[in-house]
Design a protein around this motif. Sequence first.
Motif, PDB file in Angstrom:
ATOM      1  N   SER B  74      39.589  42.166  35.262  1.00  0.00           N
ATOM      2  CA  SER B  74      40.821  42.054  35.608  1.00  0.00           C
ATOM      3  C   SER B  74      41.048  40.796  36.821  1.00  0.00           C
ATOM      4  O   SER B  74      40.163  41.061  37.827  1.00  0.00           O
ATOM      5  N   PRO B  75      41.971  40.053  36.843  1.00  0.00           N
ATOM      6  CA  PRO B  75      41.897  38.787  37.625  1.00  0.00           C
ATOM      7  C   PRO B  75      42.420  39.261  39.097  1.00  0.00           C
ATOM      8  O   PRO B  75      42.890  40.479  39.188  1.00  0.00           O
ATOM      9  N   PRO B  76      42.032  38.414  40.181  1.00  0.00           N
ATOM     10  CA  PRO B  76      42.568  38.933  41.610  1.00  0.00           C
ATOM     11  C   PRO B  76      44.024  39.454  41.428  1.00  0.00           C
ATOM     12  O   PRO B  76      44.944  38.838  40.831  1.00  0.00           O
ATOM     13  N   LEU B  77      44.394  40.287  42.374  1.00  0.00           N
ATOM     14  CA  LEU B  77      45.919  40.661  42.735  1.00  0.00           C
ATOM     15  C   LEU B  77      46.373  41.595  41.700  1.00  0.00           C
ATOM     16  O   LEU B  77      47.388  41.975  41.562  1.00  0.00           O
ATOM     17  N   THR B  78      45.271  42.117  40.855  1.00  0.00           N
ATOM     18  CA  THR B  78      45.671  42.982  39.968  1.00  0.00           C
ATOM     19  C   THR B  78      45.970  44.242  40.821  1.00  0.00           C
ATOM     20  O   THR B  78      45.188  44.437  41.862  1.00  0.00           O
ATOM     21  N   GLU B  79      46.827  45.045  40.254  1.00  0.00           N
ATOM     22  CA  GLU B  79      47.084  46.247  41.131  1.00  0.00           C
ATOM     23  C   GLU B  79      45.704  47.257  41.638  1.00  0.00           C
ATOM     24  O   GLU B  79      45.109  47.469  40.720  1.00  0.00           O
ATOM     25  N   GLY B  80      45.610  47.307  42.806  1.00  0.00           N
ATOM     26  CA  GLY B  80      44.754  48.167  43.388  1.00  0.00           C
ATOM     27  C   GLY B  80      43.304  47.128  43.564  1.00  0.00           C
ATOM     28  O   GLY B  80      42.284  47.821  43.810  1.00  0.00           O
ATOM     29  N   HIS B  81      43.256  46.075  42.915  1.00  0.00           N
ATOM     30  CA  HIS B  81      42.166  45.398  43.068  1.00  0.00           C
ATOM     31  C   HIS B  81      42.423  43.714  43.542  1.00  0.00           C
ATOM     32  O   HIS B  81      42.593  42.799  42.725  1.00  0.00           O
ATOM     33  N   PRO B  82      42.746  43.554  44.845  1.00  0.00           N
ATOM     34  CA  PRO B  82      42.943  42.207  45.442  1.00  0.00           C
ATOM     35  C   PRO B  82      41.951  41.126  44.798  1.00  0.00           C
ATOM     36  O   PRO B  82      42.554  40.317  44.950  1.00  0.00           O
ATOM     37  N   PHE B  83      40.864  41.471  44.868  1.00  0.00           N
ATOM     38  CA  PHE B  83      39.806  40.353  44.556  1.00  0.00           C
ATOM     39  C   PHE B  83      39.187  40.353  43.070  1.00  0.00           C
ATOM     40  O   PHE B  83      38.559  39.990  42.344  1.00  0.00           O
ATOM     41  N   GLY B  84      40.265  41.512  42.152  1.00  0.00           N
ATOM     42  CA  GLY B  84      39.888  41.450  40.886  1.00  0.00           C
ATOM     43  C   GLY B  84      38.615  42.500  40.653  1.00  0.00           C
ATOM     44  O   GLY B  84      38.001  42.895  41.548  1.00  0.00           O
ATOM     45  N   THR B  85      38.091  42.410  39.431  1.00  0.00           N
ATOM     46  CA  THR B  85      37.032  43.479  38.993  1.00  0.00           C
ATOM     47  C   THR B  85      36.302  42.695  37.986  1.00  0.00           C
ATOM     48  O   THR B  85      36.367  41.631  37.388  1.00  0.00           O
ATOM     49  N   ASP B  86      34.782  43.191  38.019  1.00  0.00           N
ATOM     50  CA  ASP B  86      33.841  42.698  37.203  1.00  0.00           C
ATOM     51  C   ASP B  86      33.632  43.303  35.875  1.00  0.00           C
ATOM     52  O   ASP B  86      34.689  44.085  35.284  1.00  0.00           O
TER      53      ASP B  86
END
Lengths: 331, 310
Positions: B74-86
């Motif tokens: 998920s790209p940055p600023l996805t809810e709960g993941h400011p820098f995204g996920t891998d």
Amino acid sequence: MKASPMVEIKNLKKWFPMKSGFKSKSNLKAVDGVDLHIYGGETLGLVGESGCGKTTIGRTLIKIYEPTDGEFLYRGGDSSEGGVDIFSLSESKMRPFRREIQMVFQDPYASLNPRITVHDIISEGLRVHSMGKSREERKSMIAGILEKVGLRPEYMYRYPHEFSGGQRQRIGIARSMILNPGLVICDEPVSALDVSVQAQVINLLEDLKHDFGLTYLFIAHDLAVVKHICDRISVMYLGRIVETAETDQLFDNPLHPYTSGLLSSIPVPNPHMRKIGKREIVKGDIPSPVDPPETCRFVKRCPRAFDRCCKESPSLREVSDGHFVSCFLYD
Amino acid sequence: MPKFFYKRKLDEIEEKARPVHINSYRQLVWTKFKSHKLALFGAVVLIGVAFFTLLGPLFVEVGYEDMDFSNLFSPPLTEGHPFGTDELGHDVLVRVMYGGRISLFVGFASAVITTLIGTIVGLLSGFYGGIVDRLLMRFVDVMLSIPMFPILITLTLVFGSGIMNIILVLTVFGWMGVSRLVRGLVLSIRETEYVMSARAMGVRNGRIILRHVLPNVIPIVIVSATLNMSYAILAESSLSYLGLGIQPPMPSWGNMLQRAMNYILGTTTGTNPWWLTVFPGFFIFITVLNVNFLGDGLRDALDPKFVSES
């Protein structure tokens, strides 16, 4: 004053071994059999052109360079009669003489560590030789010596780069003088300074000599300076002494052809005073000191050389009272 | 006691010197360092990065191993993941914070140790010369000719991979450059007249080295230490890539970058997960850059000759 000399240097040799590929090992004979004596309280000048070994002598005497051969008899203020051979001393026995014999260096820009203050530069010697009981006492000694050499005491908190060449040389002189030495080796102390400052530093050295009762070995190539400050002069050529005499005698009556050539190279400001036709110009360059042949060292440039000069090497002989020369013309 | 010894009011002298010069060396260095704006900036940024990596994890509940399977790539600023996920649903922000601890520690520790070893070897070799110099420099040549990676692979097989082993390897194979650099400088400092003067006065070798030689090589040593730190941070990442460094799931900035390389051309889902490279890359970049700024400022501040223009 003509009693026994305070310093006697006998047959001093300093050879630098040179590696030259597949050839057999050769030696650069920077100093090759030098005899000098210095009386207490006098200034002995050591002159010669660049590369003749003057500086090497100075550095060998304080054992920055290990001497190849020779003796350095020193009769300091309170040592017993007969003197001590400095060269035979171990480093720990040498220690008191490292205070007693001081050196003033040539380049005032290279001789002061740029990263420590003047106070730290001067106090180093005091600490090594346990002079001054406390930090405060050492500080006041430093303040005293700074005034003595003509600098303001508060300069002790400054770094070397904040001073001019002449002031730096005064700091170098203070560093040596604070140890209350007997013999001071001045290795071209003014040649890096401009002329007006040279005179000030020369006067300072003379004042200090008078006040502290010092003896100088004054290494220089500027004949005017040497004539002014020295009681006696030794002329050096390619690692050997060619002539030693009292200053007036040497200037009035130079015996060795090299000395007269050297003296006639002094420019005379007044054209009417110039002795036309009497100048003996020494031609050519100083030969290589690497394994020089066992002839007179000066033979290739000497205007008065004869066949004997090419066959053997002359030794230093006293031809008249206190006038030593190393030349077959006077044999 | 010298004849010229006489008492003089030291207080008076110090009073005259006070306005500019009586400052202790430490004060002097600090004053100059403060006036070096870029270095100050570098120091502030590095302290910021250090706080971020050390204290950051205390404020988030997610660990670096926790996976959010509903949010892969998920790209940055996805809810709960400011820098995204891998690719496994790890939170990138959390991993950057944990990874920073490791990268900074590896970089700092190996820079300090290599610089220390290199400086000591260089000082001894250059100052004493002769047989000491020849032995030490031949040893340096031997060390330089040993291929690092086969040794590394062997070491990892024997001892396993871990932070301490990485630091060990980076220091064992990293000090030679500094030692050659320092030796060269010492060779020229050894022949200066101020060292001769100290010798002529009977100052002992140890003191000459500490007092006259070392302070004059420090500026170069500092610059090379900052470069070494940058090098160590980057070297750790290439070691990780070979499977010899920090092993996943434990993150370091280096191994995060390396893993992201697999997806740089787009993923099976068709997106380009730029945030996997940009965030760890950005942190490596600002750390290395500011370490260099800091080193620059330190070098100038330690040099008494250097007077800042401001």
